[in-house]
Design a protein around this motif. Structure first.
Motif, PDB file in Angstrom:
ATOM      1  N   MET A   1       0.828  -1.192   0.000  1.00 23.86           N
ATOM      2  CA  MET A   1       0.000   0.000   0.000  1.00 23.86           C
ATOM      3  C   MET A   1       0.869   1.251   0.000  1.00 23.86           C
ATOM      4  SD  MET A   1      -1.323   0.412   3.912  1.00 23.86           S
ATOM      5  CE  MET A   1      -1.766   2.112   3.571  1.00 23.86           C
ATOM      6  N   PHE A 225      -3.286   5.246  -6.963  1.00 23.32           N
ATOM      7  CA  PHE A 225      -2.568   4.533  -5.910  1.00 23.32           C
ATOM      8  C   PHE A 225      -2.622   3.025  -6.157  1.00 23.32           C
ATOM      9  CE2 PHE A 225      -3.673   8.223  -2.832  1.00 23.32           C
ATOM     10  CZ  PHE A 225      -2.612   8.966  -3.322  1.00 23.32           C
ATOM     11  N   ASP A 229       0.614   0.723  -6.636  1.00 26.21           N
ATOM     12  CA  ASP A 229       0.795  -0.512  -5.866  1.00 26.21           C
ATOM     13  C   ASP A 229       0.992  -1.704  -6.788  1.00 26.21           C
ATOM     14  OD1 ASP A 229       0.792   0.445  -3.298  1.00 26.21           O
ATOM     15  OD2 ASP A 229      -1.287  -0.076  -2.863  1.00 26.21           O
ATOM     16  N   TYR A 257      -5.729   5.261   4.652  1.00 22.77           N
ATOM     17  CA  TYR A 257      -4.448   4.606   4.404  1.00 22.77           C
ATOM     18  C   TYR A 257      -3.678   4.378   5.704  1.00 22.77           C
ATOM     19  CZ  TYR A 257      -5.621   5.730  -0.384  1.00 22.77           C
ATOM     20  OH  TYR A 257      -6.276   5.826  -1.584  1.00 22.77           O
ATOM     21  N   ARG A 260      -5.179   1.293   7.289  1.00 21.71           N
ATOM     22  CA  ARG A 260      -4.721   0.068   6.633  1.00 21.71           C
ATOM     23  C   ARG A 260      -3.307  -0.279   7.021  1.00 21.71           C
ATOM     24  NH1 ARG A 260      -5.992   1.336   0.501  1.00 21.71           N
ATOM     25  NH2 ARG A 260      -4.541  -0.418   0.206  1.00 21.71           N
TER      26      ARG A 260
END
Length: 261
Positions: A1, A225, A229, A257, A260
């Protein structure tokens, strides 16, 4: 991520520069970047990094006379000795701060300048910087910057940057992919990220067109994003934007984020 670095030149301007490190850490950032560190002793900045558990992701080499409007000197003929002295200073700072990325700004070239000569000087200076940095394990970055915000800037397109990178052929010379600048000049970001990924050494974000938070404007950053990734990028993504209001108040986009992580 994605992993995000706060850009302390644009963010947290509610605080003095040295106090921005603590403010960024308090909001959950694990890394920082900024334009230039040279107004402060390297050891003092390193202490702020250590006190707040932060990684130094990136800074720029000396740009010439910033107050007079200069935006780098790497493509300016006759300034080669000054460039080398400035880059040596950047390496000294990086040795203390611990970052392995240094951005070299090309500069604004007058409209009547010899473009071929400027290009030759630029390649010569980049090759010198890459060779000097290699011994320190540092990657040199060049960044295409849009000519709306910075008229006359020498390097403005991704394909040109990657052509120069290939011409020089140094393993530690990469391109800084700023989504904001690329969208203004070229668009088609996802395709360019995929096309050029092997040569990309750092990524930055901002909303377009106002350069505010990345959840404002015409770019779909959650999609980008995911693309980043999927490419396997494991570096920092620099948040080089101007908060529309208070920095912390505008970080709603970041919170998912952080959860996560």
């Amino acid at each position: 991520m994605p992993r995000f670095a706060a850009n302390l030149s644009m963010m947290y301007n509610e605080h003095g520069f040295l106090d921005r490190f603590a403010a960024a850490a308090a909001d959950g950032f694990q890394a920082v970047e900024y334009l230039f560190p040279f107004e402060h002793p390297a050891a003092e900045i390193r202490q702020r990094l250590d006190d707040n558990g932060l990684v130094q992701a990136l800074f720029n080499a000396p740009p010439g006379d910033w107050a007079a409007g200069e935006r780098g000197i790497a493509a300016l003929a006759g300034r080669e000795a000054e460039f080398r002295t400035g880059f040596a200073q950047a390496l000294e700072y990086a040795a203390v701060l611990g970052n392995d990325r240094v951005h070299v700004m090309a500069g604004i070239v007058p409209a009547d300048a010899d473009r071929a000569r400027a290009r030759a000087v630029y390649l010569e200076n980049l090759a010198y910087a890459a060779a000097s940095a290699a011994a320190h394990g540092i990657t040199v970055l060049m960044e295409p910057i849009n000519t709306r915000d910075m008229p006359g800037y020498f390097l403005s397109r991704q394909d040109d940057a990657h052509t120069i990178r290939a011409q020089i052929g140094a393993a530690n010379l990469r391109v800084q992919f700023d989504c904001y600048h690329c969208q203004i000049m070229e668009g088609d970001l996802a395709v360019k990220l995929k096309r050029d990924f092997p040569g990309i050494g750092h990524i930055q974000i901002a909303g377009v067109p106002e350069r505010h938070e990345p959840d404002l404007g015409e770019l779909n950053y959650p999609y980008l994003f995911d693309v980043i990734d999927g490419l396997g990028y494991d570096g920092w993504i620099g948040c080089e934007y101007r908060p529309r209001a208070g920095t912390s108040a505008g970080l709603g986009w970041l919170k998912p984020y952080l959860k996560r992580a």
